[in-house]
Design a protein around this motif. Structure first.
Motif, PDB file in Angstrom:
ATOM      1  N   ASP A 348       0.812  -1.221   0.000  1.00  0.00           N
ATOM      2  CA  ASP A 348       0.000   0.000   0.000  1.00  0.00           C
ATOM      3  C   ASP A 348       0.845   1.271   0.000  1.00  0.00           C
ATOM      4  OD1 ASP A 348      -2.258   1.548   0.074  1.00  0.00           O
ATOM      5  OD2 ASP A 348      -2.630   1.328   2.198  1.00  0.00           O
ATOM      6  N   SER A 374       0.738  -4.069  -4.615  1.00  0.00           N
ATOM      7  CA  SER A 374      -0.292  -5.068  -4.863  1.00  0.00           C
ATOM      8  C   SER A 374      -1.704  -4.625  -4.501  1.00  0.00           C
ATOM      9  CB  SER A 374       0.036  -6.359  -4.105  1.00  0.00           C
ATOM     10  OG  SER A 374       0.131  -6.116  -2.709  1.00  0.00           O
ATOM     11  N   GLU A 375      -1.870  -3.659  -3.579  1.00  0.00           N
ATOM     12  CA  GLU A 375      -3.201  -3.268  -3.160  1.00  0.00           C
ATOM     13  C   GLU A 375      -3.256  -1.763  -2.937  1.00  0.00           C
ATOM     14  OE1 GLU A 375      -4.532  -5.396   0.271  1.00  0.00           O
ATOM     15  OE2 GLU A 375      -3.842  -7.338  -0.474  1.00  0.00           O
ATOM     16  N   ALA A 404      -1.672  -1.205  -8.183  1.00  0.00           N
ATOM     17  CA  ALA A 404      -3.104  -1.450  -8.059  1.00  0.00           C
ATOM     18  C   ALA A 404      -3.899  -0.228  -8.516  1.00  0.00           C
ATOM     19  CB  ALA A 404      -3.453  -1.823  -6.625  1.00  0.00           C
ATOM     20  N   ASP A 405      -3.649   0.946  -7.906  1.00  0.00           N
ATOM     21  CA  ASP A 405      -4.405   2.157  -8.232  1.00  0.00           C
ATOM     22  C   ASP A 405      -3.529   3.368  -8.484  1.00  0.00           C
ATOM     23  OD1 ASP A 405      -7.022   1.134  -8.093  1.00  0.00           O
ATOM     24  OD2 ASP A 405      -6.977   1.189  -5.913  1.00  0.00           O
ATOM     25  N   ASN A 431      -4.359  -0.028 -13.262  1.00  0.00           N
ATOM     26  CA  ASN A 431      -5.805  -0.158 -13.419  1.00  0.00           C
ATOM     27  C   ASN A 431      -6.387   1.095 -14.042  1.00  0.00           C
ATOM     28  OD1 ASN A 431      -6.523  -2.840 -12.411  1.00  0.00           O
ATOM     29  ND2 ASN A 431      -5.650  -2.123 -10.484  1.00  0.00           N
TER      30      ASN A 431
END
Length: 582
Positions: A348, A374-375, A404-405, A431
């Motif tokens: 994160d 990853s997240e 991830a974002d 993404n």
């Protein structure tokens, strides 16, 4: 010689158990119970051997403190070895303080003896601890073990278990919940032997490890020793760590681990070096639970034919924590051998780097480079340096960047084969909210690009996939054949002056959102609801692709074809309409 009390204190000045013609005598100071202390700070304890082994020196209390000045148990005999020095507090109170002098169990021409300091719950403070082998023999081990909340402070001196012609001794510092403060630890081998292992462990709660000097387990010709630093939740802050081999041996592994909590790792005050001149580079592994990792220079490369650079792995396992390597270069590449892999991963947090080098400048393959978030939200930014996984002769390594974002920014990404090998594959992905920007100039001013080409072999493949993709020059050409280039994005922009090239590969443009429409061959962008491939961008495509594919097999949007002038055959993978959308 033995001095013993039941609960009373023991104080002494000089004690001489040395021998001019034989082994050193034994010296024991023992307080069996209570809080009685031992204090020898007004004198020196000698158990030196001219022939044979140095005498052992043992100091024991139940709960009292132990304070010493100089203690000497070394041997001057090539067939002997230094005696052991043991300071031991056996119950929950009492500290050890040797800052008034040096503990020496080293040998002039013999093996060094073991030095061991142990408390159950008290602090340990030392000046110099010397178990080295000065001319021949092996260095002795040095152990400092503070149980409970006891801390270890060795900043007032050097811990020295070095050897000249033999193997260096090991150095082991352990506490349960206390801090470990280090100045210089030296377990190097300057001759044919191996470096010793060095470990520091604070196994529970918030105990920290701080090393302001140099931790050295290197070897001149043999293998470098391993270095391990570990806490439960506390920070790890270090300067230089050296486990290299300057000869035919392998570099030692370097590990720094925080198992739980929010503790961070900071090595920016120095460099980590696990390189080898003639063997394999050692691995470097840094990991935290949720704390950040900040590093300067990390080097695990090798410099000899047929060898391998060590792998470098920085990992944050929990929900928070960023990785920052912008103050130095991470290098696992080799002069003649196989490049080691480089992996940076968080769950994160952000990842920010300077140069990442896993390239091989010899006859072997480049190592792989992987950066992953990853997240949740976190950016990858490598624009403060370059990424190089190339090979001068054979295959380039693969490069993978994924979020991830967050967003991804790069400058030069090189996975080229300068010889007859295959260029490495480059994959950059995110993404829908992600922006990929590969247009940043390198710190030296050189132009941004992605290069997976091969001089006389086959080019690698390039795939960029995210909501918004901005690309500069991309080269997947090869002396035999080129690789494929794929751009998936709801908006894909090609920077002015770029060249997109491959000989024989497929160039594909597709949307990230499967039902978004595409406009091809217009003179200007049609707005945010379309993937636009305008005439000016088509001009940047170099003739040589086997085909150009517009859309994707699973796409459902419409492709509006205006008047494109592609240099190579075009295949439309989704339904088409002529002209601009109404």
């Amino acid at each position: 010689m033995k001095l013993a009390t039941n609960e009373g204190n023991i104080s002494s000045s000089n004690i001489n158990a040395s021998s001019d013609g034989g082994a050193g005598g034994e010296v024991t100071l023992d307080v069996a119970a209570g809080t009685g202390s031992i204090n020898t700070t007004t004198g020196t304890i000698d158990a030196i051997a001219a022939v044979g082994e140095g005498g052992n020196v043992e100091m024991l209390t139940f709960q009292g403190t132990i304070s010493t000045a100089d203690v000497n148990t070394f041997s001057e005999d090539a067939d002997g070895k230094g005696g052991q020095i043991e300071l031991n507090i056996q119950d929950i109170e009492g500290s050890i303080d040797t800052t008034a002098g040096t503990l020496t169990s080293g040998g002039t021409v013999a093996d060094g003896g073991k030095i061991e300091l142990t408390t159950i719950d008290g602090n340990i403070q030392t000046a110099d601890l010397n178990s080295s082998a000065i001319e021949a023999g092996n260095g002795g081990n040095i152990v400092s073990d503070a149980g409970g909340i006891g801390s270890i402070d060795v900043t007032n001196g050097l811990l020295d278990s070095t050897s000249v012609d033999g193997n260096a001794g090991n150095i082991d510092l352990d506490t349960d919940e206390g801090d470990i403060q280090i100045q210089n630890l030296n377990a190097s081998a300057s001759g044919a032997g191996n470096g010793g292992t060095i470990s520091a462990t604070a196994s529970q709660n918030l105990g920290q490890i701080t090393a302001s000097g140099t931790i050295d387990a290197s070897a001149a010709n043999g293998d470098g020793g391993a270095v391990s630093l570990e806490t439960d939740e506390g920070n790890i802050d270090t300067a230089d760590v050296n486990t290299s081999s300057n000869g035919s041996g392998n570099g030692g592994n370097i590990t720094a681990t925080i198992n739980n909590g929010l503790g961070s790792i900071d090595t920016t005050s120095g460099a980590y070096n696990s390189t080898s001149a003639g063997g394999n580079g050692g691995d470097i592994n840094l990991s935290t639970n949720q704390g950040g990792i900040s590093v300067s220079s990390l080097s695990s490369f090798s410099e000899s034919d047929g060898t391998t650079g060590g792998n470098i792995d920085l990992t944050i396992n929990g929900q928070e924590g960023s990785i920052n390597t912008t103050t130095g270069t991470i290098k696992s590449g080799t002069s003649l051998g196989v490049g080691g892999d480089i992996s940076l991963s968080t769950v994160d947090g952000n990842i920010s780097t300077a140069s990442l080098l896993s390239n091989s400048t010899g006859s072997e393959i480049g190592g792989n480079i992987s950066l992953s978030i990853s997240e949740a939200f976190g950016d990858i930014d490598t624009s403060n340096g370059i990424i190089d996984a190339s090979s001068d002769s054979v295959d380039g390594g693969d490069v993978s960047l994924s979020v991830a974002d967050g967003n991804i920014s790069t400058s030069r990404v090189i996975a080229r084969s300068e010889g007859s090998g295959i260029g490495g594959d480059v994959s950059i992905s995110g993404n829908e909210p992600t922006k990929i920007d590969t247009t940043n100039a390198a710190p030296d001013g050189s132009a941004s690009m992605i290069d997976v080409s091969s001089a006389t072999g086959t080019g690698g493949n390039v795939k960029l996939s995210a909501g918004f993709v901005v690309v500069s020059s991309t080269d997947a050409s090869g002396g035999v054949s080129g690789g494929n280039i794929t751009y998936f994005g709801d908006e894909v922009d090609i920077a002015d002056g770029s060249e997109i090239e491959s000989n024989g590969g497929i160039l594909q443009f597709g949307t990230f959102t499967l039902d978004q429409d595409i406009v091809v061959g217009a003179t200007s962008n049609q707005g945010g609801s379309f993937l636009d491939i305008i005439d000016a961008e088509i001009d940047f495509i170099v003739d040589g692709f086997s085909e150009i594919e517009i859309g994707r097999a699973d796409g459902t949007g419409t492709i509006y074809v205006v008047s494109p002038n592609f240099p190579d055959p075009v295949i439309y993978l989704q339904p088409t309409e002529d002209g601009l959308p109404e």
